[in-house]
Design an enzyme around this catalytic site. Structure first.
Site, PDB file in Angstrom:
ATOM      1  N   LYS A  34       9.778  -3.251  -9.501  1.00 18.21           N
ATOM      2  CA  LYS A  34       8.455  -3.421 -10.122  1.00 18.21           C
ATOM      3  C   LYS A  34       7.742  -2.076 -10.230  1.00 18.21           C
ATOM      4  O   LYS A  34       7.191  -1.742 -11.277  1.00 18.21           O
ATOM      5  CB  LYS A  34       7.604  -4.362  -9.275  1.00 18.21           C
ATOM      6  CG  LYS A  34       6.128  -4.374  -9.637  1.00 18.21           C
ATOM      7  CD  LYS A  34       5.322  -5.336  -8.804  1.00 18.21           C
ATOM      8  CE  LYS A  34       4.916  -4.769  -7.497  1.00 18.21           C
ATOM      9  NZ  LYS A  34       3.734  -3.870  -7.506  1.00 18.21           N
ATOM     10  N   ASN A  35       7.817  -1.290  -9.148  1.00 20.86           N
ATOM     11  CA  ASN A  35       7.020  -0.061  -9.094  1.00 20.86           C
ATOM     12  C   ASN A  35       7.646   1.118  -9.831  1.00 20.86           C
ATOM     13  O   ASN A  35       7.062   2.198  -9.880  1.00 20.86           O
ATOM     14  CB  ASN A  35       6.714   0.306  -7.633  1.00 20.86           C
ATOM     15  CG  ASN A  35       5.740  -0.692  -7.037  1.00 20.86           C
ATOM     16  OD1 ASN A  35       5.164  -1.527  -7.732  1.00 20.86           O
ATOM     17  ND2 ASN A  35       5.591  -0.644  -5.721  1.00 20.86           N
ATOM     18  N   CYS A  80      -8.609  -3.911  -4.714  1.00 21.92           N
ATOM     19  CA  CYS A  80      -7.808  -5.122  -4.576  1.00 21.92           C
ATOM     20  C   CYS A  80      -7.861  -5.487  -3.094  1.00 21.92           C
ATOM     21  O   CYS A  80      -8.546  -4.848  -2.306  1.00 21.92           O
ATOM     22  CB  CYS A  80      -6.381  -4.887  -5.043  1.00 21.92           C
ATOM     23  SG  CYS A  80      -5.446  -3.883  -3.909  1.00 21.92           S
ATOM     24  N   ARG A 108      -8.886   1.512  -3.416  1.00 23.34           N
ATOM     25  CA  ARG A 108      -7.906   2.105  -4.334  1.00 23.34           C
ATOM     26  C   ARG A 108      -8.572   2.880  -5.477  1.00 23.34           C
ATOM     27  O   ARG A 108      -8.486   2.532  -6.647  1.00 23.34           O
ATOM     28  CB  ARG A 108      -6.985   1.000  -4.844  1.00 23.34           C
ATOM     29  CG  ARG A 108      -6.304   0.324  -3.661  1.00 23.34           C
ATOM     30  CD  ARG A 108      -5.230  -0.623  -4.010  1.00 23.34           C
ATOM     31  NE  ARG A 108      -4.042   0.038  -4.520  1.00 23.34           N
ATOM     32  CZ  ARG A 108      -2.981  -0.669  -4.905  1.00 23.34           C
ATOM     33  NH1 ARG A 108      -3.003  -1.970  -4.862  1.00 23.34           N
ATOM     34  NH2 ARG A 108      -1.918  -0.052  -5.383  1.00 23.34           N
ATOM     35  N   ASP A 168       4.808  -0.591   1.789  1.00 18.10           N
ATOM     36  CA  ASP A 168       5.141  -1.881   1.155  1.00 18.10           C
ATOM     37  C   ASP A 168       6.119  -2.701   1.977  1.00 18.10           C
ATOM     38  O   ASP A 168       6.412  -3.843   1.620  1.00 18.10           O
ATOM     39  CB  ASP A 168       5.728  -1.648  -0.247  1.00 18.10           C
ATOM     40  CG  ASP A 168       4.687  -1.105  -1.199  1.00 18.10           C
ATOM     41  OD1 ASP A 168       5.063  -0.645  -2.291  1.00 18.10           O
ATOM     42  OD2 ASP A 168       3.500  -1.106  -0.838  1.00 18.10           O
ATOM     43  N   ARG A 216       4.085 -11.844  -8.380  1.00 20.63           N
ATOM     44  CA  ARG A 216       3.812 -10.540  -8.988  1.00 20.63           C
ATOM     45  C   ARG A 216       4.967  -9.574  -8.746  1.00 20.63           C
ATOM     46  O   ARG A 216       5.221  -8.693  -9.547  1.00 20.63           O
ATOM     47  CB  ARG A 216       2.532  -9.942  -8.397  1.00 20.63           C
ATOM     48  CG  ARG A 216       1.293 -10.770  -8.649  1.00 20.63           C
ATOM     49  CD  ARG A 216       0.059 -10.024  -8.265  1.00 20.63           C
ATOM     50  NE  ARG A 216       0.058  -8.685  -8.867  1.00 20.63           N
ATOM     51  CZ  ARG A 216      -0.919  -7.809  -8.713  1.00 20.63           C
ATOM     52  NH1 ARG A 216      -1.956  -8.108  -7.951  1.00 20.63           N
ATOM     53  NH2 ARG A 216      -0.872  -6.623  -9.287  1.00 20.63           N
TER      54      ARG A 216
HETATM   55  C1  EPZ Z   1       1.749   2.572  -5.599  1.00 21.49           C
HETATM   56  O1  EPZ Z   1       0.360   2.268  -5.634  1.00 21.49           O
HETATM   57  C2  EPZ Z   1       2.460   1.228  -5.555  1.00 21.49           C
HETATM   58  N1  EPZ Z   1       2.155   0.466  -6.759  1.00 21.49           N
HETATM   59  C3  EPZ Z   1       2.017   0.460  -4.305  1.00 21.49           C
HETATM   60  O2  EPZ Z   1       2.769  -0.755  -4.267  1.00 21.49           O
HETATM   61  C4  EPZ Z   1       2.372   1.292  -3.074  1.00 21.49           C
HETATM   62  O3  EPZ Z   1       1.924   0.632  -1.917  1.00 21.49           O
HETATM   63  C5  EPZ Z   1       1.697   2.667  -3.191  1.00 21.49           C
HETATM   64  O4  EPZ Z   1       2.090   3.313  -4.425  1.00 21.49           O
HETATM   65  C6  EPZ Z   1       2.067   3.586  -2.028  1.00 21.49           C
HETATM   66  O5  EPZ Z   1       3.436   3.758  -1.980  1.00 21.49           O
HETATM   67  C7  EPZ Z   1       2.796   0.762  -7.901  1.00 21.49           C
HETATM   68  O6  EPZ Z   1       3.616   1.669  -7.956  1.00 21.49           O
HETATM   69  C8  EPZ Z   1       2.451  -0.065  -9.107  1.00 21.49           C
HETATM   70  P1  EPZ Z   1      -1.237   5.673  -4.235  1.00 21.49           P
HETATM   71  P2  EPZ Z   1      -0.709   3.461  -5.961  1.00 21.49           P
HETATM   72  O7  EPZ Z   1      -1.969   6.207  -5.405  1.00 21.49           O
HETATM   73  O8  EPZ Z   1      -0.151   4.364  -6.984  1.00 21.49           O
HETATM   74  C9  EPZ Z   1      -5.400   6.606  -2.180  1.00 21.49           C
HETATM   75  C10 EPZ Z   1       3.106  -3.065  -4.016  1.00 21.49           C
HETATM   76  O9  EPZ Z   1       2.937  -3.847  -3.071  1.00 21.49           O
HETATM   77  N2  EPZ Z   1      -5.779   7.183  -3.482  1.00 21.49           N
HETATM   78  O10 EPZ Z   1      -0.081   6.429  -3.691  1.00 21.49           O
HETATM   79  O11 EPZ Z   1      -2.013   2.824  -6.211  1.00 21.49           O
HETATM   80  C11 EPZ Z   1      -5.308   5.095  -2.245  1.00 21.49           C
HETATM   81  O12 EPZ Z   1      -6.580   4.509  -2.068  1.00 21.49           O
HETATM   82  C12 EPZ Z   1       2.064  -2.019  -4.326  1.00 21.49           C
HETATM   83  O13 EPZ Z   1       4.114  -3.055  -4.759  1.00 21.49           O
HETATM   84  C13 EPZ Z   1      -6.993   7.839  -3.601  1.00 21.49           C
HETATM   85  O14 EPZ Z   1      -7.756   7.956  -2.640  1.00 21.49           O
HETATM   86  O15 EPZ Z   1      -0.728   4.198  -4.539  1.00 21.49           O
HETATM   87  C14 EPZ Z   1      -4.369   4.766  -1.126  1.00 21.49           C
HETATM   88  O16 EPZ Z   1      -5.092   4.728   0.086  1.00 21.49           O
HETATM   89  C15 EPZ Z   1       0.876  -2.083  -3.373  1.00 21.49           C
HETATM   90  N3  EPZ Z   1      -7.345   8.349  -4.814  1.00 21.49           N
HETATM   91  C16 EPZ Z   1      -3.414   5.966  -1.112  1.00 21.49           C
HETATM   92  O17 EPZ Z   1      -4.084   7.012  -1.837  1.00 21.49           O
HETATM   93  C17 EPZ Z   1      -6.531   8.247  -5.917  1.00 21.49           C
HETATM   94  O18 EPZ Z   1      -6.909   8.758  -6.998  1.00 21.49           O
HETATM   95  C18 EPZ Z   1      -2.069   5.690  -1.765  1.00 21.49           C
HETATM   96  O19 EPZ Z   1      -2.327   5.375  -3.093  1.00 21.49           O
HETATM   97  C19 EPZ Z   1      -5.294   7.567  -5.769  1.00 21.49           C
HETATM   98  C20 EPZ Z   1      -4.932   7.053  -4.545  1.00 21.49           C
END
Ligand code: EPZ
Length: 418
Positions: free
Chosen positions: A22-23, A112, A117, A305, A397
């Site tokens: 998915k990711n 969410c 996020r 995850d 999902r």
């Molecule tokens: C991706 O989310 C995945 N989703 C998530 O999988 C996964 O948990 C996550 O990466 C971490 O590996 C998809 O790929 C669609 P991040 P993403 O940006 O890109 C903070 C699942 O269950 N952050 O690496 O949203 C954020 O709040 C899902 O399949 C900022 O502060 O993750 C979080 O605490 C859940 N500012 C941390 O970084 C930003 O601009 C990690 O977020 C962006 C992120």
């Protein structure tokens, strides 16, 4: 709303194939916006998140049928709130729209269940590439004369920000260097897809990624790009843990085991008997495992995850375990549900303290987010009796045909419509 009814305890046996990731699918589908031609996907997973993303692409003017996406007809650069609110990964259309059309209006994704996020890292990088970003009315309004390649240092190796910046840089002028980039396998697959489309990305999988900007006016999109997406490592880890929780011998296939080395290391430390095969991982009956101390982190650290699923396993292992969730601020919502099934888990900030050896008992439980839902199913496979799991739309999902796959392994699980 559908429910799952799971009867335990149960033994599993046989082989299960994971679906494509998915990711990786979501950023790769966003990247089709950059390619003003046809892309044919061989194995898009049958997930609601994929269906949502197709709706977003179609709202932008893409056409889609049976895995064939044509973005030559994109005529709209506005991603509406009523679509974006369903799935925060929709923010990934920002980079490609800005890169190809020099403008984009994308609803702020909103938080969410697992956290607020934010997208500040995404937006700061777009400004460093030369975009003007204005946030009003719940929308990100981005525009530019042209994007200019830049050296961008991420304050955190955000997966989504890395993906959005890679895509924005594709039609920027000159070279973009992304430092402190995310290293997840899904980033590598995303870069491989972009390169298959004719872009020029190097370093994906390391913390420094380079993108050589292309000229849109001379970009050749005449060929249909065919692409197969990597296997879902998170789904694979979930089934491996299912085998261990039920003290079973199963084989989980269709993914690259090197994508979950941190998970396999922790499981082996707990006493799991695992064998890496050419197509995945073989799980041997390993009896009651020992506890562990685990901290989630960016790849190659332990993936957040898989945190909920691991906690289910810790709850039925011997001895104490500690889990530290370092990625999301609210990713312990599975804990109250697991406690209802008989687990002894205490929370303190980003730490969870799990007392093992719990005999699990069935209880009506409720899904709160995608991976927490998987944790509930895993526990229900072990609980003595019938567990009812509600709000399983969260599951759909990210887990394709999960009850069919578990039934094929011998689980007593069925979906009932309410
Ligand atoms: C991706 O989310 C995945 N989703 C998530 O999988 C996964 O948990 C996550 O990466 C971490 O590996 C998809 O790929 C669609 P991040 P993403 O940006 O890109 C903070 C699942 O269950 N952050 O690496 O949203 C954020 O709040 C899902 O399949 C900022 O502060 O993750 C979080 O605490 C859940 N500012 C941390 O970084 C930003 O601009 C990690 O977020 C962006 C992120």
């Amino acid at each position: 709303m559908d429910k799952l009814i799971v009867s335990g305890p149960t033994k599993l046996s046989g082989k299960v194939e994971v679906s494509s990731a998915k990711n990786a699918s979501l950023p790769i589908m966003a990247a089709t916006i950059l390619y003003p031609g046809k892309v044919e996907f061989k194995n898009l997973p049958g997930l609601t998140d994929i269906k949502f993303f197709v709706q977003i692409l179609e709202s932008l003017g893409c056409t889609h049928s049976n895995g064939l996406i044509d973005a030559s007809t994109v005529n709209n650069t506005v991603a509406e709130y009523d679509l974006v609110r369903k799935m925060r990964a929709s923010v990934l259309v920002l980079g490609p729209l800005l890169s190809r059309f020099k403008k984009a209006k994308v609803s702020l994704p909103g938080g969410c269940a697992i956290g607020t996020r934010p997208v500040d890292i995404h937006l700061k990088a777009m400004e460093e590439l030369g975009a003007t970003i204005d946030i009003s009315g719940g929308y990100i309004n981005a525009s530019c004369e042209k994007l200019i390649g830049a050296d961008i240092h991420l304050s955190f190796p955000s997966v989504g920000a890395t993906e959005n910046i890679m895509m924005a840089a594709c039609f920027a002028e000159g070279e973009t260097v992304i430092k402190n980039a995310a290293c997840e396998p899904e980033i590598v697959d995303h870069a491989n897809f972009l390169n298959a489309c004719g872009f020029e990305i190097t370093g994906a999988g390391s913390s420094t990624i380079k993108v050589q900007g292309k000229e849109l006016s001379s970009f050749d999109a005449s060929k249909t790009v065919e692409y197969s997406i990597i296997g879902d490592r998170i789904e694979a880890a979930t089934y491996i843990i299912a085998g261990l929780m039920t003290d079973s011998e199963i084989e989980v296939q269709n993914f690259d085991p090197s994508h979950i080395e941190a998970v396999l290391d922790v499981l082996k430390t707990m006493g799991a008997k695992l064998e890496v095969t050419a197509r995945g991982v073989k799980v041997f009956a390993s009896g009651k495992l020992a506890g562990a101390k685990v901290e989630t982190g960016p790849h190659p650290g332990f993936p957040t995850d898989v945190q909920a699923q691991l906690m289910s396993l810790m709850g039925v292992s011997s001895g104490y375990s500690i889990v530290s969730e370092r990625i999301f601020e609210n990713r312990f919502m599975h804990v109250p549900e697991l406690v209802r099934m008989g687990m002894e888990i205490d929370l303190d900030g980003s730490y969870a303290f799990i007392k093992g050896n719990n005999d699990l008992s069935p209880a009506p439980v409720m899904c709160t987010d995608l991976r927490a839902s998987a944790a509930l199913i895993l526990s229900a496979l072990v609980a003595k009796g019938e567990t009812t799991i509600a709000r399983i739309y969260h599951l759909d999902r990210g887990y394709e045909k999960i009850e069919q796959k578990l039934q094929s392994l011998g689980a007593k699980i069925k979906r009932v419509k309410e």
